[in-house]
Design a protein around this motif. Structure first.
Motif, PDB file in Angstrom:
ATOM      1  N   ALA A 195       9.635 -12.219 -21.699  1.00  0.00           N
ATOM      2  CA  ALA A 195       9.642 -10.213 -21.507  1.00  0.00           C
ATOM      3  C   ALA A 195       9.175  -9.626 -21.992  1.00  0.00           C
ATOM      4  N   ASP A 201      14.333 -13.110 -22.074  1.00  0.00           N
ATOM      5  CA  ASP A 201      14.667 -12.211 -23.145  1.00  0.00           C
ATOM      6  C   ASP A 201      13.243 -11.966 -24.348  1.00  0.00           C
ATOM      7  N   VAL A 252      19.325 -16.296 -20.718  1.00  0.00           N
ATOM      8  CA  VAL A 252      18.860 -14.891 -20.539  1.00  0.00           C
ATOM      9  C   VAL A 252      18.140 -14.045 -22.024  1.00  0.00           C
ATOM     10  N   VAL A 298      25.887   8.147 -16.519  1.00  0.00           N
ATOM     11  CA  VAL A 298      25.869   6.426 -17.072  1.00  0.00           C
ATOM     12  C   VAL A 298      25.940   6.447 -18.174  1.00  0.00           C
ATOM     13  N   TRP A 299      27.043   5.048 -18.491  1.00  0.00           N
ATOM     14  CA  TRP A 299      27.462   5.111 -20.067  1.00  0.00           C
ATOM     15  C   TRP A 299      26.652   3.930 -20.569  1.00  0.00           C
ATOM     16  N   THR A 300      26.473   3.211 -19.530  1.00  0.00           N
ATOM     17  CA  THR A 300      26.173   1.593 -19.490  1.00  0.00           C
ATOM     18  C   THR A 300      24.450   1.599 -19.223  1.00  0.00           C
ATOM     19  N   GLN A 301      23.377   0.908 -19.839  1.00  0.00           N
ATOM     20  CA  GLN A 301      22.076   1.185 -18.745  1.00  0.00           C
ATOM     21  C   GLN A 301      21.537  -0.131 -18.964  1.00  0.00           C
ATOM     22  N   MET A 302      21.710  -0.780 -17.901  1.00  0.00           N
ATOM     23  CA  MET A 302      21.652  -2.008 -16.881  1.00  0.00           C
ATOM     24  C   MET A 302      19.997  -2.022 -17.114  1.00  0.00           C
ATOM     25  N   ALA A 303      20.232  -2.825 -16.805  1.00  0.00           N
ATOM     26  CA  ALA A 303      18.107  -3.351 -16.303  1.00  0.00           C
ATOM     27  C   ALA A 303      18.157  -4.970 -16.051  1.00  0.00           C
ATOM     28  N   GLN A 304      16.755  -5.238 -16.253  1.00  0.00           N
ATOM     29  CA  GLN A 304      16.677  -6.720 -14.625  1.00  0.00           C
ATOM     30  C   GLN A 304      15.307  -6.995 -15.737  1.00  0.00           C
ATOM     31  N   LEU A 305      15.503  -8.964 -15.287  1.00  0.00           N
ATOM     32  CA  LEU A 305      14.821  -9.453 -16.361  1.00  0.00           C
ATOM     33  C   LEU A 305      14.321 -10.312 -14.774  1.00  0.00           C
ATOM     34  N   ASP A 306      12.959  -9.984 -14.524  1.00  0.00           N
ATOM     35  CA  ASP A 306      12.190 -10.720 -13.411  1.00  0.00           C
ATOM     36  C   ASP A 306      11.742 -12.437 -13.578  1.00  0.00           C
ATOM     37  N   THR A 307      12.217 -12.803 -12.566  1.00  0.00           N
ATOM     38  CA  THR A 307      11.344 -14.403 -12.638  1.00  0.00           C
ATOM     39  C   THR A 307      11.138 -14.468 -11.202  1.00  0.00           C
TER      40      THR A 307
END
Lengths: 163, 181
Positions: A138, A135, A131, A40-49
């Motif tokens: 977070a 961020d 975002v 996986v070359w691009t690391q995805m993440a999530q921001l919760d609401t």
């Protein structure tokens, strides 16, 4: 064929053994192929609401909330204890995230209990600006973040202190 | 006239003697080369370690579309597998199915509440409740939107999601320092 020399431990048995390099190289080649495919070359993440505003079961009082409005000229903040919104103007072309972080950090330290954050923006502004604010929240450990609809366009007001 | 065997020749002039010698040397050279196995095994081991560091067992369920570039973030949490709504400048996709046109949604009045998306979300919710009867439905959903999409579009999508029973909305971001700039 390659030989591996191991230190002798005092016994008479020799610890030398031959390692067949052909299957070893085959194994490494298979590993490389498999890992290349699954990498996986691009690391995805999530921001919760959350779209619910819950002050907690025991608290009968109004939850403390900071409303952040993102406008073309900067941020406008309505702090829990204030009656007038304060503003954080843009620093040149960029939004002043450092100052926003300072203000939110001071609010987090002064407000007792949970602090809720409501974020709204002018309709035409790009999603990445929201975002950036999420961020910052977070990074401060503020988990009760909700996005909302802009009630009124930013009016402009005194500059935020920043504590 | 003498008969000569056919083949490559560089001519007969005295200036071409060096070329003739070079050609003769090349013809006698072996075609096989020796390979240092120690270096090769070292090299392969380094590649394996590097690729192991990039390995992910969780799989990739996000959309890899050129027109959806998630915004950067430094503090995003680890992704959890829940239904995904993808928003690009042209279309809104829910679980691999195109449900709305972004341009049409932007052009509509505020009364338009994305009925096809709401319907798809409600079906997903019913399917969850049918299949996982022992689990509590938590109303979680992921939105993967392009960084340049106007907030108006995002707002209308999350309001539709909240209306369909998904109040816990997370936004997919790209961790800073990874992927293409």
């Amino acid at each position: 064929m390659g030989g591996v020399n191991m230190p002798e431990g005092g016994g008479k048995r020799t610890l030398d053994f031959d390692l067949n390099l052909v299957p070893f190289i085959d194994l490494l080649s298979c590993c490389i192929s498999f890992l290349l495919i699954t990498a996986v070359w691009t690391q995805m993440a999530q921001l919760d609401t959350t779209q619910k505003l819950d002050g907690g079961p025991s608290s009968g009082e109004k939850p403390k909330k900071v409303n952040i409005t993102i406008g073309p000229s900067g941020y406008e903040l309505m702090l829990p204890e204030e009656k007038v919104a304060c503003t954080i103007g843009r620093d040149g072309n960029k939004y002043d995230l450092t100052k926003l972080k300072k203000v939110l950090e001071s609010q987090k330290n002064t407000v007792a209990g949970q602090l809720f954050i409501g974020i709204a923006a002018v309709d035409e502004l790009p999603f990445e600006l929201l975002v950036d604010v999420m961020d910052i929240c977070a990074s401060l450990g503020l988990k009760n973040v909700s996005l909302g609809q802009l009630v009124a366009p930013p009016q402009g007001g005194p500059a935020c202190g920043g504590g | 006239m003498t008969v000569k065997t056919p083949g490559r020749r560089a001519g007969s002039g005295s200036a071409l003697r060096q070329v003739k010698r070079n050609m003769a040397a090349k013809a006698s050279r072996s075609l096989s080369a020796s390979l240092n196995l120690t270096s090769m095994v070292d090299f392969m081991s380094v590649i394996v370690i590097f690729l192991l560091m990039n390995f992910s067992a969780s799989g990739d369920f996000t959309y890899n579309q050129s027109d959806i570039v998630p915004p950067d973030s430094a503090y995003g949490a680890e992704l959890v597998r829940v239904p995904v709504i993808a928003i690009s400048a042209t279309e809104i996709i829910f679980e691999q199915t195109r449900v709305e046109s972004s341009r049409a949604v932007l052009a509509e009045t505020e009364e338009y509440t994305l009925p096809r998306l709401v319907e798809a979300l409600k079906k997903e919710q019913e399917a969850f409740k049918d299949i996982r009867k022992d689990q509590v439905f938590d109303g979680k959903i992921l939105i993967q939107a392009d960084e340049g999409v106007p907030y108006k579009l995002i707002r209308r999508v999350f309001l539709a999601a909240a209306k369909a029973g998904y109040p816990n909305i997370s936004y997919i971001v790209r961790l800073k320092g990874t992927g293409a700039p």
